[in-house]
Design a protein around this motif. Structure first.
Motif, PDB file in Angstrom:
ATOM      1  N   GLN A 170     114.144 -26.693 106.298  1.00  0.00           N
ATOM      2  CA  GLN A 170     113.275 -26.535 107.467  1.00  0.00           C
ATOM      3  C   GLN A 170     111.790 -26.593 107.132  1.00  0.00           C
ATOM      4  OE1 GLN A 170     114.817 -26.251 110.692  1.00  0.00           O
ATOM      5  NE2 GLN A 170     116.446 -26.925 109.294  1.00  0.00           N
ATOM      6  N   HIS A 172     108.448 -25.716 104.126  1.00  0.00           N
ATOM      7  CA  HIS A 172     107.910 -24.610 103.319  1.00  0.00           C
ATOM      8  C   HIS A 172     107.654 -23.384 104.200  1.00  0.00           C
ATOM      9  CE1 HIS A 172     107.405 -27.083  99.753  1.00  0.00           C
ATOM     10  NE2 HIS A 172     106.856 -28.022 100.506  1.00  0.00           N
ATOM     11  N   ASN A 173     108.028 -22.239 103.657  1.00  0.00           N
ATOM     12  CA  ASN A 173     107.799 -20.949 104.326  1.00  0.00           C
ATOM     13  C   ASN A 173     108.541 -20.811 105.648  1.00  0.00           C
ATOM     14  OD1 ASN A 173     105.911 -20.159 102.254  1.00  0.00           O
ATOM     15  ND2 ASN A 173     104.387 -21.474 103.263  1.00  0.00           N
ATOM     16  N   ALA A 174     109.603 -21.576 105.823  1.00  0.00           N
ATOM     17  CA  ALA A 174     110.378 -21.482 107.065  1.00  0.00           C
ATOM     18  C   ALA A 174     111.078 -20.134 107.150  1.00  0.00           C
ATOM     19  CB  ALA A 174     111.408 -22.611 107.124  1.00  0.00           C
ATOM     20  N   LYS A 175     111.058 -19.554 108.331  1.00  0.00           N
ATOM     21  CA  LYS A 175     111.715 -18.281 108.584  1.00  0.00           C
ATOM     22  C   LYS A 175     112.504 -18.394 109.880  1.00  0.00           C
ATOM     23  CE  LYS A 175     109.436 -16.297 105.165  1.00  0.00           C
ATOM     24  NZ  LYS A 175     110.103 -15.837 103.912  1.00  0.00           N
ATOM     25  N   GLY A 176     113.512 -17.530 110.008  1.00  0.00           N
ATOM     26  CA  GLY A 176     114.255 -17.516 111.255  1.00  0.00           C
ATOM     27  C   GLY A 176     115.723 -17.290 111.053  1.00  0.00           C
ATOM     28  N   ILE A 179     118.327 -19.017 108.274  1.00  0.00           N
ATOM     29  CA  ILE A 179     117.548 -19.724 107.257  1.00  0.00           C
ATOM     30  C   ILE A 179     117.554 -18.901 105.980  1.00  0.00           C
ATOM     31  CG2 ILE A 179     115.272 -20.593 106.602  1.00  0.00           C
ATOM     32  CD1 ILE A 179     114.741 -21.182 109.517  1.00  0.00           C
ATOM     33  N   ASP A 180     117.973 -19.524 104.878  1.00  0.00           N
ATOM     34  CA  ASP A 180     118.083 -18.777 103.627  1.00  0.00           C
ATOM     35  C   ASP A 180     116.735 -18.667 102.929  1.00  0.00           C
ATOM     36  OD1 ASP A 180     117.609 -21.178 102.295  1.00  0.00           O
ATOM     37  OD2 ASP A 180     119.687 -21.443 101.650  1.00  0.00           O
ATOM     38  N   THR A 181     116.735 -18.042 101.763  1.00  0.00           N
ATOM     39  CA  THR A 181     115.482 -17.778 101.053  1.00  0.00           C
ATOM     40  C   THR A 181     114.811 -19.044 100.546  1.00  0.00           C
ATOM     41  OG1 THR A 181     116.732 -17.395  99.013  1.00  0.00           O
ATOM     42  CG2 THR A 181     116.187 -15.465 100.353  1.00  0.00           C
ATOM     43  N   GLY A 183     114.635 -21.771 102.399  1.00  0.00           N
ATOM     44  CA  GLY A 183     114.156 -22.525 103.550  1.00  0.00           C
ATOM     45  C   GLY A 183     115.175 -23.444 104.186  1.00  0.00           C
ATOM     46  N   LYS A 185     118.324 -24.081 106.679  1.00  0.00           N
ATOM     47  CA  LYS A 185     119.101 -23.531 107.776  1.00  0.00           C
ATOM     48  C   LYS A 185     120.565 -23.801 107.498  1.00  0.00           C
ATOM     49  CE  LYS A 185     119.481 -23.096 112.766  1.00  0.00           C
ATOM     50  NZ  LYS A 185     118.876 -23.418 114.088  1.00  0.00           N
TER      51      LYS A 185
END
Length: 340
Positions: A170, A172-176, A179-181, A183, A185
């Motif tokens: 997803q 760099h630095n993707a969160k949600g 979503i794993d560590t 990045g 999904k």
């Protein structure tokens, strides 16, 4: 014949699996994929290589088998052939105990393959389980009933396949959610069973290929779709021309999920971002260095047929229409994605 090699590396749990049985392993460099298997699956790999070279082009490179020695608590490698072994550093290994207690397959044998996801910066992975009927002739009645229920409740019934799992970077630095560590999904096995129908399966493939947050824009996504389509069309032709039965086998799709890395890899391989070539096939972007050794360029994409626990060559029985139903459905979806 089994041959014990000098200690080189331990095996570790494989972290990129999106479907399949527990107990899969890889070497520390991630180049080798080790999967618990049955003798029938080993036989299918060996017969494919020996007698079905066109089909063998689309299976992961087979390097042999690994057998756990319960007495010595070490593993040995059954060599598949000197040429293949010479190409790779296959370690003698101490196998983690988890691999010996897999819940799904009671076996002390594992098949050693090249890892199709190795060499990518951010490998996006999709497992497409093929078949309307999922069980082999020798399956227990309970398994037939359970698998028939899966068929009835999923896209297997109408399309001949289902999304068994996928992971999509997803950015760099993707969160949600989900979503794993790293990045990615994660779409687990329930995604294809409960969230996907014949009406929205097109969107599942779009979710896999097009990820704007990761730099996979419409241009790149269409090129990836067209590249996958070329390989799946070729697989379709090969399966239509051969006689086999493969129950619960899968199509495995891998491509570079980092848009910047993908575009750079395409430019290096072809000199133009308008062309996408498969790093596993002819015209693979490999060049030779001054010493004549192959210098592999960055990975772009790969398509493989995998999972042959219930597969065999069946002369006289005609093509495997059960699996072909799913392959044809995938061809239609990729055709749409590549032309939208």
């Amino acid at each position: 014949m089994a041959r014990q090699l000098p200690m080189r590396a331990d095996l570790i749990e494989y972290q990129h699996a999106v479907a399949g049985h527990e107990g899969t392993l890889c070497d520390v460099d991630g180049e080798l994929f080790i999967k618990p298997c049955t003798p029938a699956e080993i036989a299918f790999y060996e017969s494919s290589i020996a007698s079905h070279p066109q089909f063998a082009e689309y299976i992961s490179t087979y390097l042999g088998t690994l057998t756990l020695d319960e007495t010595q608590n070490v593993a040995t490698i059954e060599e598949a052939g000197a040429a293949l072994i010479a190409k790779h550093s296959i370690p003698e290994v101490v196998v983690p105990s988890k691999a010996r207690t897999t819940k799904k397959i009671a076996t002390n044998q594992a098949i050693v393959l090249e890892n199709a996801a190795h060499g990518f910066v951010k490998p996006n992975i999709l497992d497409v389980k093929l078949g309307v009927r999922l069980w082999a002739d020798d399956a227990h009645p309970e398994k037939k009933t359970r698998f028939d229920k899966i068929t009835e409740e999923t896209t297997h019934k109408e399309l001949g396949f289902r999304i068994a799992g996928m992971r999509v970077w997803q950015g760099h630095n993707a969160k949600g959610a989900d979503i794993d560590t790293d990045g990615f999904k994660i779409y687990d096995k329930n995604y294809g069973r409960t969230s996907i129908s014949s009406y929205n399966v097109h969107e599942a493939f779009r979710n896999f290929i097009f990820a704007a947050s990761a730099g996979i824009d419409e241009e790149l996504g269409k090129l990836v779709s067209q590249a996958f389509l070329a390989d799946i069309t070729r697989i379709l032709e090969i399966l239509e021309a051969q006689e086999s039965r493969m129950f619960s086998s899968s199509l495995l799709f891998v491509f570079e999920g980092d848009g910047a890395a993908l575009r750079a890899a395409m430019e290096e391989a072809s000199g133009s971002p308008a062309t996408l070539v498969n790093s596993d096939g002819d015209g693979d972007g490999f060049s030779e260095d001054e010493d004549g050794h192959e210098d592999p360029g960055p990975k772009i994409y790969a398509v493989k047929i995998i999972d042959f626990a219930h597969a065999e060559w069946t002369p006289g029985l005609g093509p495997d229409e059960n699996s072909l139903t799913g392959v044809r459905s995938v061809v239609k979806i990729l055709s749409q994605l590549g032309s939208e």
